[in-house]
Motif scaffolding. Structure first.
Motif, PDB file in Angstrom:
ATOM      1  N   LEU A 129     -27.155  39.656 -31.546  1.00  0.00           N
ATOM      2  CA  LEU A 129     -27.564  41.000 -31.962  1.00  0.00           C
ATOM      3  C   LEU A 129     -26.408  41.982 -31.837  1.00  0.00           C
ATOM      4  O   LEU A 129     -26.210  42.845 -32.687  1.00  0.00           O
ATOM      5  N   TRP A 130     -25.640  41.859 -30.757  1.00  0.00           N
ATOM      6  CA  TRP A 130     -24.506  42.763 -30.531  1.00  0.00           C
ATOM      7  C   TRP A 130     -23.444  42.556 -31.613  1.00  0.00           C
ATOM      8  O   TRP A 130     -22.931  43.513 -32.186  1.00  0.00           O
ATOM      9  N   GLU A 131     -23.132  41.286 -31.884  1.00  0.00           N
ATOM     10  CA  GLU A 131     -22.102  40.969 -32.876  1.00  0.00           C
ATOM     11  C   GLU A 131     -22.519  41.387 -34.288  1.00  0.00           C
ATOM     12  O   GLU A 131     -21.683  41.773 -35.095  1.00  0.00           O
ATOM     13  N   SER A 132     -23.815  41.339 -34.581  1.00  0.00           N
ATOM     14  CA  SER A 132     -24.290  41.713 -35.913  1.00  0.00           C
ATOM     15  C   SER A 132     -24.443  43.228 -36.070  1.00  0.00           C
ATOM     16  O   SER A 132     -24.659  43.709 -37.178  1.00  0.00           O
ATOM     17  N   GLY A 133     -24.363  43.960 -34.972  1.00  0.00           N
ATOM     18  CA  GLY A 133     -24.508  45.407 -35.028  1.00  0.00           C
ATOM     19  C   GLY A 133     -25.942  45.889 -34.896  1.00  0.00           C
ATOM     20  O   GLY A 133     -26.205  47.093 -34.931  1.00  0.00           O
ATOM     21  N   GLN A 134     -26.890  44.960 -34.732  1.00  0.00           N
ATOM     22  CA  GLN A 134     -28.289  45.353 -34.563  1.00  0.00           C
ATOM     23  C   GLN A 134     -28.544  45.928 -33.167  1.00  0.00           C
ATOM     24  O   GLN A 134     -29.547  46.584 -32.946  1.00  0.00           O
ATOM     25  N   TRP A 135     -27.656  45.662 -32.243  1.00  0.00           N
ATOM     26  CA  TRP A 135     -27.764  46.172 -30.873  1.00  0.00           C
ATOM     27  C   TRP A 135     -26.396  46.717 -30.503  1.00  0.00           C
ATOM     28  O   TRP A 135     -25.384  46.080 -30.741  1.00  0.00           O
ATOM     29  N   ASN A 136     -26.367  47.918 -29.947  1.00  0.00           N
ATOM     30  CA  ASN A 136     -25.086  48.510 -29.607  1.00  0.00           C
ATOM     31  C   ASN A 136     -25.256  49.469 -28.424  1.00  0.00           C
ATOM     32  O   ASN A 136     -26.360  49.660 -27.904  1.00  0.00           O
ATOM     33  N   GLU A 137     -24.155  50.069 -28.025  1.00  0.00           N
ATOM     34  CA  GLU A 137     -24.148  50.969 -26.872  1.00  0.00           C
ATOM     35  C   GLU A 137     -25.065  52.168 -27.098  1.00  0.00           C
ATOM     36  O   GLU A 137     -25.748  52.623 -26.183  1.00  0.00           O
ATOM     37  N   LYS A 138     -25.115  52.663 -28.324  1.00  0.00           N
ATOM     38  CA  LYS A 138     -25.963  53.817 -28.638  1.00  0.00           C
ATOM     39  C   LYS A 138     -27.435  53.491 -28.415  1.00  0.00           C
ATOM     40  O   LYS A 138     -28.170  54.264 -27.787  1.00  0.00           O
ATOM     41  N   LYS A 139     -27.895  52.354 -28.919  1.00  0.00           N
ATOM     42  CA  LYS A 139     -29.293  51.948 -28.741  1.00  0.00           C
ATOM     43  C   LYS A 139     -29.608  51.702 -27.275  1.00  0.00           C
ATOM     44  O   LYS A 139     -30.703  52.007 -26.801  1.00  0.00           O
ATOM     45  N   LEU A 140     -28.643  51.162 -26.565  1.00  0.00           N
ATOM     46  CA  LEU A 140     -28.821  50.909 -25.145  1.00  0.00           C
ATOM     47  C   LEU A 140     -29.038  52.224 -24.395  1.00  0.00           C
ATOM     48  O   LEU A 140     -29.935  52.340 -23.563  1.00  0.00           O
ATOM     49  N   LYS A 141     -28.235  53.233 -24.724  1.00  0.00           N
ATOM     50  CA  LYS A 141     -28.374  54.547 -24.084  1.00  0.00           C
ATOM     51  C   LYS A 141     -29.694  55.216 -24.458  1.00  0.00           C
ATOM     52  O   LYS A 141     -30.300  55.895 -23.635  1.00  0.00           O
ATOM     53  N   GLU A 142     -30.141  55.017 -25.703  1.00  0.00           N
ATOM     54  CA  GLU A 142     -31.420  55.595 -26.141  1.00  0.00           C
ATOM     55  C   GLU A 142     -32.598  55.040 -25.343  1.00  0.00           C
ATOM     56  O   GLU A 142     -33.565  55.743 -25.082  1.00  0.00           O
ATOM     57  N   LEU A 143     -32.520  53.773 -24.961  1.00  0.00           N
ATOM     58  CA  LEU A 143     -33.616  53.141 -24.231  1.00  0.00           C
ATOM     59  C   LEU A 143     -33.570  53.397 -22.724  1.00  0.00           C
ATOM     60  O   LEU A 143     -34.555  53.175 -22.032  1.00  0.00           O
ATOM     61  N   ARG A 144     -32.442  53.859 -22.239  1.00  0.00           N
ATOM     62  CA  ARG A 144     -32.296  54.105 -20.810  1.00  0.00           C
ATOM     63  C   ARG A 144     -33.343  55.122 -20.354  1.00  0.00           C
ATOM     64  O   ARG A 144     -33.511  56.171 -20.942  1.00  0.00           O
TER      65      ARG A 144
END
Length: 72
Positions: free
Chosen positions: A48-63
């Protein structure tokens, strides 16, 4: 009465676990299964990270998010 049909994988696991005779053996199996599923999750998250479906921005949004069902 409903008949339960097991998959070949389930039958194989049943046959394997029938040889476990001690609590230590059971604990070792639990650890192996946990490691197996943890590796699968890690591999999927890497994809997911390599495909761009998961990234630092999404991680911060879910925090700090809470997804539990409220029971009131």
């Amino acid at each position: 009465m409903e008949t339960i049909t097991f998959s070949p994988a389930q039958v194989h696991v049943f046959n394997l676990v029938s040889h476990i005779k001690s609590p230590t053996g059971l604990e070792k199996l639990r650890e192996q299964l946990s490691d197996f599923y943890a590796k699968q999750i890690d591999d999927e998250m890497d994809q997911l990270w390599e495909s761009g479906q998961w990234n630092e921005k999404k991680l911060k949004e879910l925090r700090g998010s809470h997804f539990r069902t409220p029971y009131k």
